[in-house]
Design an enzyme around this catalytic site. Sequence first.
Site, PDB file in Angstrom:
ATOM      1  N   ARG A 128      14.429  15.083   3.221  1.00 34.11           N
ATOM      2  CA  ARG A 128      13.742  13.792   3.209  1.00 34.11           C
ATOM      3  C   ARG A 128      14.771  12.659   3.265  1.00 34.11           C
ATOM      4  O   ARG A 128      14.585  11.644   3.920  1.00 34.11           O
ATOM      5  CB  ARG A 128      12.938  13.707   1.909  1.00 34.11           C
ATOM      6  CG  ARG A 128      11.976  12.543   1.857  1.00 34.11           C
ATOM      7  CD  ARG A 128      10.934  12.786   0.784  1.00 34.11           C
ATOM      8  NE  ARG A 128      11.517  12.674  -0.543  1.00 34.11           N
ATOM      9  CZ  ARG A 128      11.281  11.660  -1.374  1.00 34.11           C
ATOM     10  NH1 ARG A 128      10.500  10.680  -1.012  1.00 34.11           N
ATOM     11  NH2 ARG A 128      11.816  11.620  -2.576  1.00 34.11           N
ATOM     12  N   HIS A 187      -1.829  -1.698  -0.214  1.00 37.11           N
ATOM     13  CA  HIS A 187      -2.587  -0.539  -0.706  1.00 37.11           C
ATOM     14  C   HIS A 187      -4.034  -0.965  -0.996  1.00 37.11           C
ATOM     15  O   HIS A 187      -4.257  -2.039  -1.554  1.00 37.11           O
ATOM     16  CB  HIS A 187      -1.913   0.003  -1.975  1.00 37.11           C
ATOM     17  CG  HIS A 187      -2.581   1.230  -2.490  1.00 37.11           C
ATOM     18  ND1 HIS A 187      -2.436   2.469  -1.880  1.00 37.11           N
ATOM     19  CD2 HIS A 187      -3.448   1.416  -3.526  1.00 37.11           C
ATOM     20  CE1 HIS A 187      -3.165   3.359  -2.539  1.00 37.11           C
ATOM     21  NE2 HIS A 187      -3.783   2.750  -3.530  1.00 37.11           N
TER      22      HIS A 187
HETATM   23  C1  GAR Z   1      -4.752   0.621   4.845  1.00 35.40           C
HETATM   24  O1  GAR Z   1      -5.982   0.609   4.196  1.00 35.40           O
HETATM   25  C2  GAR Z   1      -3.633   0.552   3.821  1.00 35.40           C
HETATM   26  O2  GAR Z   1      -3.927  -0.245   2.715  1.00 35.40           O
HETATM   27  C3  GAR Z   1      -3.493   1.994   3.426  1.00 35.40           C
HETATM   28  O3  GAR Z   1      -3.609   2.696   4.631  1.00 35.40           O
HETATM   29  C4  GAR Z   1      -4.485   1.975   5.498  1.00 35.40           C
HETATM   30  C5  GAR Z   1      -3.800   1.824   6.826  1.00 35.40           C
HETATM   31  O4  GAR Z   1      -4.673   1.252   7.762  1.00 35.40           O
HETATM   32  N1  GAR Z   1      -2.250   2.256   2.781  1.00 35.40           N
HETATM   33  C6  GAR Z   1      -2.130   3.085   1.757  1.00 35.40           C
HETATM   34  O5  GAR Z   1      -3.057   3.739   1.335  1.00 35.40           O
HETATM   35  C7  GAR Z   1      -0.743   3.165   1.166  1.00 35.40           C
HETATM   36  N2  GAR Z   1      -0.744   3.992   0.024  1.00 35.40           N
HETATM   37  P1  GAR Z   1      -4.128   0.597   9.075  1.00 35.40           P
HETATM   38  O6  GAR Z   1      -3.256   1.667   9.763  1.00 35.40           O
HETATM   39  O7  GAR Z   1      -5.360   0.288   9.869  1.00 35.40           O
HETATM   40  O8  GAR Z   1      -3.331  -0.613   8.709  1.00 35.40           O
END
Ligand code: GAR
Length: 205
Positions: free
Chosen positions: A65, A109
């Site tokens: 990683r 998030h």
């Molecule tokens: C979003 O809802 C973001 O908040 C979440 O992934 C989605 C991405 O959507 N992130 C997380 O959960 C981070 N832990 P997108 O690709 O349409 O921006």
Amino acid sequence: MVRIAVLVSGRGSNLQAIINSIENKKINAVIAVVISDVQNALALEIAKEQGIKTLFVDSSKFKTRKDFDQNIIEIIKREQATLICLAGFMRVLSETFVKQFKNRIMNIHPSLLPSFPGLKAQNKALDAGVKFSGCTVHFLDEGIDTGPIICQAVVPVLDDDTVENLSKRILKEEHHIYPLAIQAFIEQRLVCIGRKVFWKNEKNT
Ligand code: GAR
């Protein structure tokens, strides 16, 4: 001009919101590069259509990683990006990565952190029966969806909410607050003291 590296894994709606805000001059920056750990991420297509440089970094090509993260560190340095925005990037970044760019990595998030970090935040909110959820922009530390909170938006949870409906309403707020946080960073209005982020007013006082 501040150069941003956006890290993505999926759909790219937050990336699109950042691109729109740059176009509308609500963010004073350029996206230097969009990096994805998923080859066919829609976000890469969105970036390519806008003529933004994209890179797919294949984690299976790296032994550890740390090696994967080191590769991304090198790309970011090469592109002279000073702000890193995680926009649906679904990998946990190593301590080395986080230390390298302390208080320069932002994450969004879909919950009111510290509640419901990790995957399926909206499902967890519904299962917990909370009356309000929302979204959070924060500086990333070594944890999963942890670090000093920059801003949040609150979204009511309705009695008959489904994961889809709640996610949609939260996403709308994500697209609103992420650009605000990014522009505040660019204007050097975010002061991080310990676990708290303070917003200086627009005149920098
Ligand atoms: C979003 O809802 C973001 O908040 C979440 O992934 C989605 C991405 O959507 N992130 C997380 O959960 C981070 N832990 P997108 O690709 O349409 O921006």
